[in-house]
Scaffold this motif. Structure first.
Motif, PDB file in Angstrom:
ATOM      1  N   MET A   1       0.850  -1.198   0.000  1.00 51.36           N
ATOM      2  CA  MET A   1       0.000   0.000   0.000  1.00 51.36           C
ATOM      3  C   MET A   1       0.887   1.250   0.000  1.00 51.36           C
ATOM      4  SD  MET A   1      -2.847   1.222   2.794  1.00 51.36           S
ATOM      5  CE  MET A   1      -3.901  -0.191   2.436  1.00 51.36           C
ATOM      6  N   ILE A   2       0.604   2.164  -0.918  1.00 53.71           N
ATOM      7  CA  ILE A   2       1.419   3.370  -1.043  1.00 53.71           C
ATOM      8  C   ILE A   2       1.033   4.405   0.006  1.00 53.71           C
ATOM      9  CG2 ILE A   2       2.046   5.280  -2.567  1.00 53.71           C
ATOM     10  CD1 ILE A   2       3.221   2.636  -3.424  1.00 53.71           C
ATOM     11  N   LEU A   3      -0.268   4.629   0.184  1.00 50.40           N
ATOM     12  CA  LEU A   3      -0.758   5.617   1.134  1.00 50.40           C
ATOM     13  C   LEU A   3      -1.603   4.955   2.215  1.00 50.40           C
ATOM     14  CD1 LEU A   3      -1.901   8.493  -1.258  1.00 50.40           C
ATOM     15  CD2 LEU A   3       0.223   8.376   0.042  1.00 50.40           C
ATOM     16  N   THR A   4      -1.424   5.393   3.435  1.00 48.09           N
ATOM     17  CA  THR A   4      -2.269   4.908   4.512  1.00 48.09           C
ATOM     18  C   THR A   4      -3.615   5.629   4.456  1.00 48.09           C
ATOM     19  OG1 THR A   4      -1.545   6.591   6.082  1.00 48.09           O
ATOM     20  CG2 THR A   4      -0.223   4.568   5.944  1.00 48.09           C
ATOM     21  N   GLU A   5      -4.556   5.172   5.240  1.00 48.63           N
ATOM     22  CA  GLU A   5      -5.866   5.823   5.281  1.00 48.63           C
ATOM     23  C   GLU A   5      -5.752   7.275   5.733  1.00 48.63           C
ATOM     24  OE1 GLU A   5     -10.200   5.222   7.513  1.00 48.63           O
ATOM     25  OE2 GLU A   5      -8.745   3.582   7.444  1.00 48.63           O
ATOM     26  N   ALA A   6      -4.874   7.527   6.709  1.00 45.22           N
ATOM     27  CA  ALA A   6      -4.682   8.903   7.188  1.00 45.22           C
ATOM     28  C   ALA A   6      -4.071   9.774   6.096  1.00 45.22           C
ATOM     29  CB  ALA A   6      -3.780   8.898   8.423  1.00 45.22           C
ATOM     30  N   GLN A   7      -3.159   9.211   5.340  1.00 42.56           N
ATOM     31  CA  GLN A   7      -2.532   9.978   4.264  1.00 42.56           C
ATOM     32  C   GLN A   7      -3.527  10.270   3.142  1.00 42.56           C
ATOM     33  OE1 GLN A   7       0.675   7.268   3.482  1.00 42.56           O
ATOM     34  NE2 GLN A   7       2.088   8.304   4.881  1.00 42.56           N
ATOM     35  N   GLU A   8      -4.380   9.299   2.840  1.00 35.87           N
ATOM     36  CA  GLU A   8      -5.423   9.518   1.828  1.00 35.87           C
ATOM     37  C   GLU A   8      -6.322  10.678   2.247  1.00 35.87           C
ATOM     38  OE1 GLU A   8      -6.439   7.868  -0.997  1.00 35.87           O
ATOM     39  OE2 GLU A   8      -5.285   6.005  -1.039  1.00 35.87           O
ATOM     40  N   LEU A   9      -6.702  10.705   3.514  1.00 40.01           N
ATOM     41  CA  LEU A   9      -7.555  11.778   4.013  1.00 40.01           C
ATOM     42  C   LEU A   9      -6.826  13.117   3.962  1.00 40.01           C
ATOM     43  CD1 LEU A   9     -10.209  12.671   5.238  1.00 40.01           C
ATOM     44  CD2 LEU A   9      -9.348  12.013   7.499  1.00 40.01           C
ATOM     45  N   ALA A  10      -5.520  13.087   4.239  1.00 43.97           N
ATOM     46  CA  ALA A  10      -4.738  14.321   4.187  1.00 43.97           C
ATOM     47  C   ALA A  10      -4.703  14.883   2.774  1.00 43.97           C
ATOM     48  CB  ALA A  10      -3.317  14.059   4.687  1.00 43.97           C
ATOM     49  N   VAL A  11      -4.572  14.009   1.786  1.00 48.86           N
ATOM     50  CA  VAL A  11      -4.569  14.446   0.388  1.00 48.86           C
ATOM     51  C   VAL A  11      -5.907  15.095   0.047  1.00 48.86           C
ATOM     52  CG1 VAL A  11      -4.500  13.672  -2.007  1.00 48.86           C
ATOM     53  CG2 VAL A  11      -2.864  12.765  -0.355  1.00 48.86           C
ATOM     54  N   SER A 288       2.052  22.853   3.721  1.00 51.51           N
ATOM     55  CA  SER A 288       0.619  22.784   3.941  1.00 51.51           C
ATOM     56  C   SER A 288       0.134  21.340   3.958  1.00 51.51           C
ATOM     57  CB  SER A 288      -0.112  23.574   2.850  1.00 51.51           C
ATOM     58  OG  SER A 288      -1.507  23.486   3.000  1.00 51.51           O
ATOM     59  N   PHE A 289       0.702  20.527   3.070  1.00 47.15           N
ATOM     60  CA  PHE A 289       0.325  19.119   3.002  1.00 47.15           C
ATOM     61  C   PHE A 289       0.649  18.414   4.314  1.00 47.15           C
ATOM     62  CE2 PHE A 289       1.372  14.688   2.077  1.00 47.15           C
ATOM     63  CZ  PHE A 289       0.222  14.269   1.444  1.00 47.15           C
ATOM     64  N   PHE A 290       1.830  18.682   4.881  1.00 44.54           N
ATOM     65  CA  PHE A 290       2.219  18.027   6.135  1.00 44.54           C
ATOM     66  C   PHE A 290       1.388  18.534   7.308  1.00 44.54           C
ATOM     67  CE2 PHE A 290       6.181  16.799   3.910  1.00 44.54           C
ATOM     68  CZ  PHE A 290       6.140  15.440   4.222  1.00 44.54           C
ATOM     69  N   ARG A 291       0.926  19.779   7.247  1.00 46.92           N
ATOM     70  CA  ARG A 291       0.050  20.271   8.305  1.00 46.92           C
ATOM     71  C   ARG A 291      -1.258  19.489   8.301  1.00 46.92           C
ATOM     72  NH1 ARG A 291       1.602  25.423   6.572  1.00 46.92           N
ATOM     73  NH2 ARG A 291      -0.431  25.732   5.564  1.00 46.92           N
ATOM     74  N   GLU A 292      -1.772  19.211   7.101  1.00 43.68           N
ATOM     75  CA  GLU A 292      -2.996  18.433   7.013  1.00 43.68           C
ATOM     76  C   GLU A 292      -2.777  17.022   7.579  1.00 43.68           C
ATOM     77  OE1 GLU A 292      -5.920  19.241   6.252  1.00 43.68           O
ATOM     78  OE2 GLU A 292      -5.633  21.252   5.490  1.00 43.68           O
ATOM     79  N   LEU A 293      -1.647  16.427   7.224  1.00 46.44           N
ATOM     80  CA  LEU A 293      -1.352  15.079   7.697  1.00 46.44           C
ATOM     81  C   LEU A 293      -1.212  15.047   9.209  1.00 46.44           C
ATOM     82  CD1 LEU A 293      -0.760  12.154   6.942  1.00 46.44           C
ATOM     83  CD2 LEU A 293       1.639  12.782   6.674  1.00 46.44           C
ATOM     84  N   SER A 294      -0.534  16.053   9.761  1.00 52.57           N
ATOM     85  CA  SER A 294      -0.326  16.105  11.223  1.00 52.57           C
ATOM     86  C   SER A 294      -1.630  16.268  11.967  1.00 52.57           C
ATOM     87  CB  SER A 294       0.621  17.265  11.557  1.00 52.57           C
ATOM     88  OG  SER A 294       1.882  17.075  10.964  1.00 52.57           O
ATOM     89  N   SER A 295      -2.549  17.047  11.382  1.00 53.33           N
ATOM     90  CA  SER A 295      -3.821  17.284  12.081  1.00 53.33           C
ATOM     91  C   SER A 295      -4.649  16.014  12.154  1.00 53.33           C
ATOM     92  CB  SER A 295      -4.614  18.382  11.358  1.00 53.33           C
ATOM     93  OG  SER A 295      -5.021  17.957  10.066  1.00 53.33           O
ATOM     94  N   ILE A 296      -4.465  15.118  11.193  1.00 52.11           N
ATOM     95  CA  ILE A 296      -5.223  13.860  11.181  1.00 52.11           C
ATOM     96  C   ILE A 296      -4.606  12.869  12.161  1.00 52.11           C
ATOM     97  CG2 ILE A 296      -5.873  11.883   9.760  1.00 52.11           C
ATOM     98  CD1 ILE A 296      -6.050  13.831   7.410  1.00 52.11           C
ATOM     99  N   ARG A 297      -3.293  12.810  12.171  1.00 50.48           N
ATOM    100  CA  ARG A 297      -2.601  11.904  13.091  1.00 50.48           C
ATOM    101  C   ARG A 297      -2.874  12.283  14.528  1.00 50.48           C
ATOM    102  NH1 ARG A 297       3.330  11.425  10.133  1.00 50.48           N
ATOM    103  NH2 ARG A 297       2.753   9.841   8.607  1.00 50.48           N
TER     104      ARG A 297
END
Length: 297
Positions: A1-11, A288-297
């Motif tokens: 799997m390339i992207l985790t569920e959290a990463q998909e949501l971040a995108v 900005s992308f990493f901020r989205e990812l961090s907020s989900i984690r």
């Protein structure tokens, strides 16, 4: 799997953030962000084929083309209009004995606002059907008049119309051949200036060898007001040139230069602008992308 569920949501949230800002996230930005994320986790970046397949199968995202609102227009045409034009076209060829492609020319002009991009492909949530982007109105414009022959020979040197009252030395670049014609107008467009139209016609006559004793030529034109002026029409016929005007509401269907020359020119002009814009904003985009990812984690 390339992207985790959290990463998909971040995108997804990242695309939504760009949409709300009135911009839209281009495929190249999303792909670059995913590749950067993989590299940060010491994983190999995905292939472009994987990205294309991932986007195609993604139930929440897809691509649309943005619409600069100043360029929106609605045009209509009918099959009967097309038939009428081609009947006139064939009759004109027969009347003047124009039986070879080397005697048929097409000219047209196209302008761009320097530094202003047109629409581009962006990735948005599936509930979004259209995206309009701001279109500045206060930029300088230039116009290029191109002429091609139906036999596929090299196009004539272009006429370049710049905004101003006189030609400036810094406009003359090293990549010009010297055969181009440079003209000026207050707006950078031909407008109703018959002098520019006549200057272009002299330029055409000189380069194709037209004249009172030369073989008749057919010149396909748009419906610009200067092409209907007496001086323009008379000079055409004096030099054995038959002007044939496309119906005004059919130029986008019939005009060969729109696809063969102006399409690629505007594509690369647009590409250069977006490359400059995106390279400037890429660092912010990744952050900005990493901020989205961090907020989900």
């Amino acid at each position: 799997m390339i992207l985790t569920e959290a990463q998909e949501l971040a995108v997804f949230r990242f695309c939504l953030e760009h949409l709300e800002a009135g911009l839209g996230a281009t495929p190249s930005i999303i792909f670059a962000a995913i590749c950067h994320l993989r590299q940060q986790e010491t994983h190999n970046p995905p292939s472009i084929v994987w990205f294309q397949q991932w986007l195609k199968k993604n139930p929440n995202l897809y691509t649309i083309k943005t619409k600069p609102i100043a360029h929106l227009r609605v045009a209509t045409h009918s099959e009967e209009d097309l038939k009428t034009f081609f009947v006139e076209y064939q009759n004109t060829l027969s009347k003047y004995g124009i039986g070879k492609s080397k005697y048929i020319y097409n000219m047209d002009e196209s302008g761009v606002r320097v530094g202003c991009p047109t629409g581009e492909i962006v990735i948005v949530p599936t509930h979004v059907k259209e995206l309009y982007t701001a279109s500045p109105e206060n930029r300088k414009s230039i116009t290029i008049i191109e002429t091609i022959c139906t036999d596929g020979s090299p196009p004539l040197p272009p006429v370049i119309i710049c905004p101003g009252e006189k030609i400036m030395d810094e406009w003359i670049q090293e990549n010009l051949t010297g055969a181009e014609m440079i003209a000026v107008s207050q707006t950078g467009y031909t407008n109703e200036n018959i002098n520019i139209a006549l200057a272009w016609l002299d330029h055409f006559i000189n380069h194709v060898g037209a004249g009172p004793t030369a073989h008749w030529l057919l010149l396909l034109l748009d419906g610009h007001i200067t092409h209907h002026k007496d001086d323009f029409i008379l000079k055409c016929y004096e030099n054995h040139i038959v002007p044939l005007v496309f119906p005004s509401h059919l130029t986008h269907v019939l005009q060969p230069l729109d696809v063969g020359v102006f399409g690629p020119w505007k594509h690369y002009h647009n590409k250069a602008i977006y490359n400059a814009l995106h390279s400037r904003d890429m660092e912010y985009t990744i952050s900005s992308f990493f901020r989205e990812l961090s907020s989900i984690r």
